[in-house]
Design a protein around this motif. Structure first.
Motif, PDB file in Angstrom:
ATOM      1  N   SER A 108      55.522  95.174  76.970  1.00  0.00           N
ATOM      2  CA  SER A 108      56.451  94.341  77.740  1.00  0.00           C
ATOM      3  C   SER A 108      55.797  93.874  79.038  1.00  0.00           C
ATOM      4  CB  SER A 108      57.717  95.125  78.091  1.00  0.00           C
ATOM      5  OG  SER A 108      58.398  95.484  76.922  1.00  0.00           O
ATOM      6  N   VAL A 109      55.879  92.591  79.299  1.00  0.00           N
ATOM      7  CA  VAL A 109      55.285  92.008  80.507  1.00  0.00           C
ATOM      8  C   VAL A 109      56.088  92.433  81.733  1.00  0.00           C
ATOM      9  CG1 VAL A 109      54.747  89.846  81.711  1.00  0.00           C
ATOM     10  CG2 VAL A 109      54.389  90.021  79.239  1.00  0.00           C
ATOM     11  N   THR A 110      55.382  93.001  82.742  1.00  0.00           N
ATOM     12  CA  THR A 110      56.032  93.405  83.992  1.00  0.00           C
ATOM     13  C   THR A 110      55.538  92.589  85.179  1.00  0.00           C
ATOM     14  OG1 THR A 110      54.400  95.150  84.375  1.00  0.00           O
ATOM     15  CG2 THR A 110      56.433  95.773  83.198  1.00  0.00           C
ATOM     16  N   ARG A 124      57.108  82.661  84.943  1.00  0.00           N
ATOM     17  CA  ARG A 124      57.278  84.104  85.139  1.00  0.00           C
ATOM     18  C   ARG A 124      58.590  84.562  84.492  1.00  0.00           C
ATOM     19  NH1 ARG A 124      56.349  84.651  90.508  1.00  0.00           N
ATOM     20  NH2 ARG A 124      54.273  85.408  90.066  1.00  0.00           N
ATOM     21  N   GLU A 125      59.653  83.795  84.686  1.00  0.00           N
ATOM     22  CA  GLU A 125      60.955  84.168  84.144  1.00  0.00           C
ATOM     23  C   GLU A 125      60.927  84.208  82.616  1.00  0.00           C
ATOM     24  OE1 GLU A 125      60.459  81.779  86.502  1.00  0.00           O
ATOM     25  OE2 GLU A 125      61.126  83.060  88.163  1.00  0.00           O
ATOM     26  N   GLU A 126      60.200  83.288  81.997  1.00  0.00           N
ATOM     27  CA  GLU A 126      60.101  83.269  80.537  1.00  0.00           C
ATOM     28  C   GLU A 126      59.286  84.442  80.003  1.00  0.00           C
ATOM     29  OE1 GLU A 126      60.111  78.552  79.361  1.00  0.00           O
ATOM     30  OE2 GLU A 126      58.342  79.334  80.406  1.00  0.00           O
ATOM     31  N   ALA A 127      58.313  84.921  80.787  1.00  0.00           N
ATOM     32  CA  ALA A 127      57.401  85.966  80.317  1.00  0.00           C
ATOM     33  C   ALA A 127      57.893  87.382  80.595  1.00  0.00           C
ATOM     34  CB  ALA A 127      56.027  85.771  80.953  1.00  0.00           C
ATOM     35  N   LEU A 128      58.516  87.610  81.747  1.00  0.00           N
ATOM     36  CA  LEU A 128      58.901  88.972  82.133  1.00  0.00           C
ATOM     37  C   LEU A 128      59.822  89.609  81.100  1.00  0.00           C
ATOM     38  CD1 LEU A 128      59.450  88.706  85.992  1.00  0.00           C
ATOM     39  CD2 LEU A 128      57.497  89.674  84.766  1.00  0.00           C
ATOM     40  N   ALA A 134      53.693  88.911  71.172  1.00  0.00           N
ATOM     41  CA  ALA A 134      54.647  88.016  70.508  1.00  0.00           C
ATOM     42  C   ALA A 134      54.749  86.710  71.295  1.00  0.00           C
ATOM     43  CB  ALA A 134      56.012  88.683  70.383  1.00  0.00           C
ATOM     44  N   LEU A 135      54.788  86.820  72.623  1.00  0.00           N
ATOM     45  CA  LEU A 135      54.884  85.637  73.478  1.00  0.00           C
ATOM     46  C   LEU A 135      53.695  84.702  73.272  1.00  0.00           C
ATOM     47  CD1 LEU A 135      56.336  84.221  75.923  1.00  0.00           C
ATOM     48  CD2 LEU A 135      54.781  85.537  77.381  1.00  0.00           C
ATOM     49  N   LEU A 136      52.493  85.283  73.256  1.00  0.00           N
ATOM     50  CA  LEU A 136      51.271  84.473  73.176  1.00  0.00           C
ATOM     51  C   LEU A 136      50.736  84.351  71.748  1.00  0.00           C
ATOM     52  CD1 LEU A 136      49.520  85.801  76.387  1.00  0.00           C
ATOM     53  CD2 LEU A 136      50.837  83.697  76.099  1.00  0.00           C
ATOM     54  N   ARG A 137      51.508  84.838  70.796  1.00  0.00           N
ATOM     55  CA  ARG A 137      51.152  84.764  69.372  1.00  0.00           C
ATOM     56  C   ARG A 137      49.694  85.177  69.137  1.00  0.00           C
ATOM     57  NH1 ARG A 137      53.868  78.966  68.975  1.00  0.00           N
ATOM     58  NH2 ARG A 137      53.120  79.024  71.097  1.00  0.00           N
ATOM     59  N   THR A 138      49.370  86.360  69.596  1.00  0.00           N
ATOM     60  CA  THR A 138      48.016  86.899  69.513  1.00  0.00           C
ATOM     61  C   THR A 138      47.612  87.107  68.059  1.00  0.00           C
ATOM     62  OG1 THR A 138      48.438  88.095  71.560  1.00  0.00           O
ATOM     63  CG2 THR A 138      46.527  88.796  70.283  1.00  0.00           C
ATOM     64  N   THR A 139      46.404  86.654  67.729  1.00  0.00           N
ATOM     65  CA  THR A 139      45.851  86.931  66.404  1.00  0.00           C
ATOM     66  C   THR A 139      44.623  87.805  66.597  1.00  0.00           C
ATOM     67  OG1 THR A 139      44.584  84.872  66.475  1.00  0.00           O
ATOM     68  CG2 THR A 139      46.705  84.792  65.365  1.00  0.00           C
ATOM     69  N   ALA A 140      44.786  89.080  66.238  1.00  0.00           N
ATOM     70  CA  ALA A 140      43.700  90.062  66.353  1.00  0.00           C
ATOM     71  C   ALA A 140      44.172  91.341  65.682  1.00  0.00           C
ATOM     72  CB  ALA A 140      43.367  90.333  67.819  1.00  0.00           C
ATOM     73  N   SER A 164      52.286  77.889  75.394  1.00  0.00           N
ATOM     74  CA  SER A 164      53.678  77.530  75.113  1.00  0.00           C
ATOM     75  C   SER A 164      53.789  76.194  74.379  1.00  0.00           C
ATOM     76  CB  SER A 164      54.488  77.486  76.403  1.00  0.00           C
ATOM     77  OG  SER A 164      54.021  76.451  77.250  1.00  0.00           O
ATOM     78  N   ASP A 165      52.813  75.311  74.594  1.00  0.00           N
ATOM     79  CA  ASP A 165      52.839  74.004  73.926  1.00  0.00           C
ATOM     80  C   ASP A 165      52.198  74.024  72.541  1.00  0.00           C
ATOM     81  OD1 ASP A 165      50.114  74.124  74.472  1.00  0.00           O
ATOM     82  OD2 ASP A 165      50.130  72.455  75.907  1.00  0.00           O
ATOM     83  N   GLY A 166      51.790  75.233  72.055  1.00  0.00           N
ATOM     84  CA  GLY A 166      51.209  75.359  70.722  1.00  0.00           C
ATOM     85  C   GLY A 166      49.684  75.261  70.702  1.00  0.00           C
TER      86      GLY A 166
END
Length: 168
Positions: A108-110, A124-128, A134-140, A164-166
């Protein structure tokens, strides 16, 4: 605690009346009256250059009526100073052009600085509070990365992240 901050030994106040200790100051009397009417309160004040926090807790008798007040005072000067220092440090981190993201062990982003906003497109409000991968759709291979990080305290590598823009 509060007594130590004021240079008083505990036996200086044990068994003393509230009014003998604090006089008839309007704030003190008002706080005591509110507590005696059943209200729990936390009050901040300054004494001898120290920041103090006093709690007034109604004490109830067997029949439920208020029979007295439990008072607890703590010296919070250092806590306030530490909070101010952390705020200043966070403000400095926010000035960095690099993305600085702090997260809990569960992801969780703090903290999300201005650089992260510029790079990833999320405010910041969208990320916290969101899970960072999941937010940054990490592939690893995240489980392998987590194991290495927990085992050694360090991980070095590249992650594929999505703005956020894909855009990757």
């Amino acid at each position: 605690g509060g007594l130590r901050a004021l240079g008083l030994p505990p036996d200086a106040i044990v068994g003393q009346s509230f009014y003998a200790l604090y006089g008839q100051s309007s704030d003190g009397v008002n706080n005591m009256q509110r507590a005696l009417s059943g209200e729990r309160m936390v009050v901040g004040h300054t004494d001898h250059g120290r920041s103090l926090e006093s709690r007034f807790i109604p004490a109830h008798g067997a029949d439920g009526t208020v029979v007295g007040v439990i008072g607890i005072t703590q010296d919070i000067t250092d806590r306030i100073k530490n909070q101010a220092e952390r705020r200043e440090q966070a403000e400095l981190l926010d000035l960095a052009h690099d993305a600085i993201v702090v997260r809990t062990l569960d992801g969780s982003v703090t903290f999300w600085n201005h650089g992260a906003r510029q790079i990833y497109g999320y405010t910041r409000e969208e990320a916290l509070g969101r899970e960072v991968h999941a937010l940054l759709r990490t592939t690893a291979d995240l489980p392998a990365i987590e194991r290495q990080l927990l085992a050694s305290g360090y991980w070095d590598g590249e992650l594929n992240l999505t703005r956020s823009d894909g855009q990757e």
